[in-house]
Design a protein around this motif. Sequence first.
Motif, PDB file in Angstrom:
ATOM      1  N   LEU A  48     -21.432  -9.682 -27.226  1.00  0.00           N
ATOM      2  CA  LEU A  48     -22.796 -10.371 -27.289  1.00  0.00           C
ATOM      3  C   LEU A  48     -23.449  -9.679 -28.289  1.00  0.00           C
ATOM      4  O   LEU A  48     -24.344 -10.404 -29.012  1.00  0.00           O
ATOM      5  N   SER A  49     -23.585  -8.412 -28.348  1.00  0.00           N
ATOM      6  CA  SER A  49     -24.429  -7.784 -29.496  1.00  0.00           C
ATOM      7  C   SER A  49     -23.742  -7.285 -30.995  1.00  0.00           C
ATOM      8  O   SER A  49     -24.597  -6.739 -31.616  1.00  0.00           O
ATOM      9  N   GLY A  50     -22.559  -7.761 -31.182  1.00  0.00           N
ATOM     10  CA  GLY A  50     -21.875  -7.735 -32.254  1.00  0.00           C
ATOM     11  C   GLY A  50     -21.507  -6.216 -32.683  1.00  0.00           C
ATOM     12  O   GLY A  50     -21.608  -5.582 -33.447  1.00  0.00           O
ATOM     13  N   GLY A  51     -20.996  -5.442 -31.444  1.00  0.00           N
ATOM     14  CA  GLY A  51     -20.393  -4.267 -31.394  1.00  0.00           C
ATOM     15  C   GLY A  51     -21.567  -3.130 -31.359  1.00  0.00           C
ATOM     16  O   GLY A  51     -21.280  -1.892 -31.893  1.00  0.00           O
ATOM     17  N   PHE A  89     -26.358  -3.045 -17.201  1.00  0.00           N
ATOM     18  CA  PHE A  89     -25.720  -3.706 -18.320  1.00  0.00           C
ATOM     19  C   PHE A  89     -26.167  -5.233 -18.316  1.00  0.00           C
ATOM     20  O   PHE A  89     -26.264  -5.831 -19.389  1.00  0.00           O
ATOM     21  N   THR A  90     -26.651  -5.737 -17.173  1.00  0.00           N
ATOM     22  CA  THR A  90     -27.577  -6.953 -17.211  1.00  0.00           C
ATOM     23  C   THR A  90     -28.808  -6.846 -18.320  1.00  0.00           C
ATOM     24  O   THR A  90     -28.959  -7.850 -19.190  1.00  0.00           O
ATOM     25  N   TYR A  91     -29.488  -5.884 -18.124  1.00  0.00           N
ATOM     26  CA  TYR A  91     -30.505  -5.588 -19.199  1.00  0.00           C
ATOM     27  C   TYR A  91     -30.008  -5.346 -20.633  1.00  0.00           C
ATOM     28  O   TYR A  91     -30.910  -5.884 -21.427  1.00  0.00           O
ATOM     29  N   LEU A  92     -29.037  -4.857 -20.870  1.00  0.00           N
ATOM     30  CA  LEU A  92     -28.791  -4.432 -22.188  1.00  0.00           C
ATOM     31  C   LEU A  92     -28.043  -5.781 -22.715  1.00  0.00           C
ATOM     32  O   LEU A  92     -28.483  -6.177 -23.759  1.00  0.00           O
ATOM     33  N   ALA A  93     -27.535  -6.753 -22.063  1.00  0.00           N
ATOM     34  CA  ALA A  93     -27.351  -8.112 -22.424  1.00  0.00           C
ATOM     35  C   ALA A  93     -28.457  -8.883 -22.660  1.00  0.00           C
ATOM     36  O   ALA A  93     -28.680  -9.450 -23.876  1.00  0.00           O
ATOM     37  N   PHE A  94     -29.509  -8.842 -22.053  1.00  0.00           N
ATOM     38  CA  PHE A  94     -30.635  -9.527 -22.216  1.00  0.00           C
ATOM     39  C   PHE A  94     -31.280  -8.776 -23.676  1.00  0.00           C
ATOM     40  O   PHE A  94     -31.908  -9.518 -24.647  1.00  0.00           O
ATOM     41  N   LEU A  95     -31.323  -7.503 -23.776  1.00  0.00           N
ATOM     42  CA  LEU A  95     -31.796  -6.842 -24.849  1.00  0.00           C
ATOM     43  C   LEU A  95     -31.080  -7.149 -26.135  1.00  0.00           C
ATOM     44  O   LEU A  95     -31.468  -7.126 -27.325  1.00  0.00           O
ATOM     45  N   ALA A  96     -29.786  -7.253 -26.022  1.00  0.00           N
ATOM     46  CA  ALA A  96     -28.929  -7.931 -27.176  1.00  0.00           C
ATOM     47  C   ALA A  96     -29.392  -9.150 -27.893  1.00  0.00           C
ATOM     48  O   ALA A  96     -29.401  -9.083 -29.136  1.00  0.00           O
ATOM     49  N   ALA A  97     -29.981  -9.997 -26.865  1.00  0.00           N
ATOM     50  CA  ALA A  97     -30.395 -11.102 -27.451  1.00  0.00           C
ATOM     51  C   ALA A  97     -31.837 -11.034 -28.030  1.00  0.00           C
ATOM     52  O   ALA A  97     -32.320 -12.060 -28.674  1.00  0.00           O
TER      53      ALA A  97
END
Length: 342
Positions: A128-131, A88-96
Amino acid sequence: MNSINDTIGKSSQAFASHPGYRRMFAPNELTLGIFLPLRFYDGDMGVLVGQADVVRDIDRHGFAAVWVRDVPLFDPAFGDAGQVFDPFTYLAFLAAQTKAIALATGSAIFSLRHPIDLAKASATIDQLSGGRLVLGIASGDRPVEFPAYGLEHAERGERFAQAVAYFRQLISSKTPIIDSPLGRIAGAEFLPKPVSGAIPLMVTGSSRQSLAWIGEQADGWLTFPEATHTREGPQRLAEKIRAWRKLIPDGGFRPHMTNEWIDLVEDPNHPRTPLRGGYVLRTGRKGLIDLLGEWRNADVNHAALGIQFSLRPAGEVVQELAEEVLPHFPSHQGHSDFKVPW
């Protein structure tokens, strides 16, 4: 209290406006995703250097999804550290780092974590990723992790089903009333809500459930592909998919996903050759295109490719997949009117 079936019905309708789901899935079509990490951890975090740069390329090239695994503890006896970063932390990073690609878990271990924590992390990334979040979920396959959490490995199937029910009720109701073995809620609100009102839950394998349960409860199904070096494997996979889809109560569309670890060689005509007891497929791009076409004919809707075992540089493999394979299996329009303001 909302019934589980009511929640599923509402969720299915919401996916029509879910950007990640729409990018990955459509009836009778197959899209491509890439599994992370691009190289397996072998005791040195240096193997992950530059991975985000390649992920940006994957997004720019137009792949449908990037996948991360969920492995809380490395068991040396298991032989695979999996995804070293927290998913989850990594996906938040990749979302950005990305703009359009779906962000998928393969798979979040619902039996280990509390559904409130799962929902909080998931809805946050979705916002954060827009869905763009798509949750592959599972009951867990590494026995060493369960006593570390104070849980019984033998009870993972029951806990998985309870967590799915709790998660759905939590994110779908303004003021949920939940009475579950995993906890009770009354008079409290869960925030944030997902962008489109729901997050698709794609059950992995059996997750210790019956096929009927998966047909009724899963928003989609992620399974191992059967043999990938012959036509018989995709044919067996097609039979499995048909049996599952017959158990979907409303007969509506729910996507099927599969994955394979590939060693894509430079020779485009290299035949599909199983390695490591069939765990890895060595092939040229023509053989891979044939396999993907067979999967599409089997009614697979998304294929996640892992290139961890490829002998060539990751960026080179991604480039060839983008130029020579992806045009045969294009991603769908997944954008929405939701603008990410964060």
